[in-house]
Design a protein around this motif. Structure first.
Motif, PDB file in Angstrom:
ATOM      1  N   TYR A  36       0.843  -1.181   0.000  1.00 35.55           N
ATOM      2  CA  TYR A  36       0.000   0.000   0.000  1.00 35.55           C
ATOM      3  C   TYR A  36       0.891   1.249   0.000  1.00 35.55           C
ATOM      4  CZ  TYR A  36      -4.003  -2.798   1.678  1.00 35.55           C
ATOM      5  OH  TYR A  36      -5.022  -3.713   1.823  1.00 35.55           O
ATOM      6  N   GLN A  38       0.542   5.354   1.309  1.00 39.49           N
ATOM      7  CA  GLN A  38      -0.253   6.319   2.063  1.00 39.49           C
ATOM      8  C   GLN A  38       0.360   7.687   1.842  1.00 39.49           C
ATOM      9  OE1 GLN A  38      -0.287   5.797   6.371  1.00 39.49           O
ATOM     10  NE2 GLN A  38      -2.473   6.244   6.410  1.00 39.49           N
ATOM     11  N   GLY A  41      -2.960  13.248   3.507  1.00 35.36           N
ATOM     12  CA  GLY A  41      -4.325  13.642   3.191  1.00 35.36           C
ATOM     13  C   GLY A  41      -5.112  12.626   2.396  1.00 35.36           C
ATOM     14  N   ARG A  42      -4.514  11.468   2.155  1.00 35.22           N
ATOM     15  CA  ARG A  42      -5.212  10.442   1.388  1.00 35.22           C
ATOM     16  C   ARG A  42      -5.223   9.144   2.181  1.00 35.22           C
ATOM     17  NH1 ARG A  42      -3.265  10.288  -4.737  1.00 35.22           N
ATOM     18  NH2 ARG A  42      -5.141   9.023  -4.817  1.00 35.22           N
ATOM     19  N   GLY A  43      -6.138   8.293   1.848  1.00 32.07           N
ATOM     20  CA  GLY A  43      -6.215   7.000   2.513  1.00 32.07           C
ATOM     21  C   GLY A  43      -5.175   6.037   1.984  1.00 32.07           C
ATOM     22  N   LEU A  44      -5.164   4.852   2.520  1.00 34.45           N
ATOM     23  CA  LEU A  44      -4.258   3.816   2.030  1.00 34.45           C
ATOM     24  C   LEU A  44      -4.697   3.371   0.640  1.00 34.45           C
ATOM     25  CD1 LEU A  44      -3.691   3.604   5.161  1.00 34.45           C
ATOM     26  CD2 LEU A  44      -3.092   1.234   4.680  1.00 34.45           C
ATOM     27  N   LEU A  46      -4.119   0.672  -2.293  1.00 34.74           N
ATOM     28  CA  LEU A  46      -3.541  -0.634  -2.608  1.00 34.74           C
ATOM     29  C   LEU A  46      -2.806  -0.549  -3.938  1.00 34.74           C
ATOM     30  CD1 LEU A  46      -3.241  -3.663  -1.932  1.00 34.74           C
ATOM     31  CD2 LEU A  46      -5.372  -4.024  -3.197  1.00 34.74           C
ATOM     32  N   PHE A  88       4.365   7.104   2.254  1.00 34.30           N
ATOM     33  CA  PHE A  88       4.613   6.094   3.285  1.00 34.30           C
ATOM     34  C   PHE A  88       4.150   4.763   2.705  1.00 34.30           C
ATOM     35  CE2 PHE A  88       5.822   4.797   7.285  1.00 34.30           C
ATOM     36  CZ  PHE A  88       4.810   4.305   8.104  1.00 34.30           C
ATOM     37  N   LEU A  90       3.514   0.793   2.909  1.00 34.56           N
ATOM     38  CA  LEU A  90       3.177  -0.223   3.904  1.00 34.56           C
ATOM     39  C   LEU A  90       3.008  -1.579   3.248  1.00 34.56           C
ATOM     40  CD1 LEU A  90       0.635   1.982   5.778  1.00 34.56           C
ATOM     41  CD2 LEU A  90       2.580   0.913   6.893  1.00 34.56           C
ATOM     42  N   PHE A 102      -0.245  -5.246   9.304  1.00 37.70           N
ATOM     43  CA  PHE A 102       0.660  -4.344   8.611  1.00 37.70           C
ATOM     44  C   PHE A 102       2.051  -4.323   9.230  1.00 37.70           C
ATOM     45  CE2 PHE A 102      -1.921  -2.018   5.561  1.00 37.70           C
ATOM     46  CZ  PHE A 102      -3.192  -2.378   5.951  1.00 37.70           C
ATOM     47  N   ARG A 107       9.212   5.218   4.975  1.00 36.78           N
ATOM     48  CA  ARG A 107       8.959   6.609   4.561  1.00 36.78           C
ATOM     49  C   ARG A 107       9.897   6.932   3.401  1.00 36.78           C
ATOM     50  NH1 ARG A 107       4.888   9.665   5.591  1.00 36.78           N
ATOM     51  NH2 ARG A 107       5.024   9.104   7.796  1.00 36.78           N
TER      52      ARG A 107
ATOM     53  N   GLY B 102     -11.039   4.029   4.073  1.00 33.28           N
ATOM     54  CA  GLY B 102     -11.390   5.423   4.155  1.00 33.28           C
ATOM     55  C   GLY B 102     -10.138   6.243   4.451  1.00 33.28           C
ATOM     56  N   LYS B 103     -10.292   7.572   4.490  1.00 31.75           N
ATOM     57  CA  LYS B 103      -9.138   8.440   4.710  1.00 31.75           C
ATOM     58  C   LYS B 103      -8.766   8.574   6.173  1.00 31.75           C
ATOM     59  CE  LYS B 103      -9.790  11.189   0.527  1.00 31.75           C
ATOM     60  NZ  LYS B 103      -9.975  12.543  -0.045  1.00 31.75           N
TER      61      LYS B 103
END
Lengths: 111, 111
Positions: A36, A38, A41-44, A46, A88, A90, A102, A107, B102-103
């Motif tokens: 993933y 990240q 300001g955004r979600g994970l 895939l 980031f 993951l 996870f 980073r 979700g975020k």
């Protein structure tokens, strides 16, 4: 018990340079593996998942690629990094349809 | 398109002030809904899985509930150590066990 490792923990790379991030899982066999990203300001998001050695599914077209050379090893690569690759990263694992667990993350800052 | 929306984006509470986080989803079928906690600079840590409407799970000061359209994470008498970003994710019944996240909601609990 199972543990998941990622390295390096932090990486600063220039634009256009190659990338290799590694993820390994201990204490289980034939796990499903996931990468993933990240971003702030955004979600994970895939990026890739794998259900077995040499089996890779891509979720998002980009300049990244993934490989699974061994049962419990998952590698994320790029030939030429872009600024937009910063984030980031993951790695996660699970068995069948079970909970995903996870790793500690990497980073990446592309300058 | 499958979507997961978390609200609020950020929440500031005083220690002991109970509240709820919301996760609403629009998916064609639901296999499971997952809650994770993420501390800054670390990978998400699994909290709960919910599978069917009406189901509830509890862990210390946290309780997760599920309806057909949304899930709530209730935090009772929070402490500063509950400060983190809480992530919600859904797993669809078809295909592999991929998650749509979700975020997140960033929670800050002040002493």
């Amino acid at each position: 018990s199972q543990t998941i490792h990622q390295w390096p923990a932090t990486l600063v790379q220039p634009v256009g340079s190659p990338l290799s991030l590694e993820c390994t899982v201990e204490g289980t066999s034939n796990p499903n593996l996931y990468w993933y990203r990240q971003a702030a300001g955004r979600g994970l998001q895939l990026l890739f998942y794998s259900v077995g050695i040499g089996q890779i599914s891509s979720e998002v077209p980009q300049n990244l690629s993934a490989s699974r050379p061994q049962d419990r090893q998952f590698i994320l690569s790029s030939k030429k990094l872009l600024l937009s690759d910063s984030g980031f990263y993951l790695c996660a694992w699970n068995r069948a349809q079970e909970t995903q667990y996870f790793g500690p993350g990497t980073r990446l800052l592309v300058l | 398109e499958d979507q997961v929306t978390q609200s609020p984006e950020a929440l500031r509470l005083q220690e002991g002030e109970s509240s709820s986080l919301n996760c609403s989803y629009t998916v064609s079928g639901l296999r499971g809904l997952f809650w994770y906690r993420q501390d800054p600079g670390k990978g998400p840590e699994f909290l709960f899985t919910l599978y069917s409407a009406g189901e509830e799970k509890e862990k210390e000061r946290l309780k997760a509930t599920l309806t057909k359209k949304e899930s709530f994470l209730h935090i009772t008498a929070p402490k500063p150590e509950d400060s983190a970003t809480y992530l919600c994710a859904v797993q669809l019944p078809s295909g592999y066990s991929t998650l749509t996240f979700g975020k997140g909601t960033m929670l800050l609990v002040s002493p």
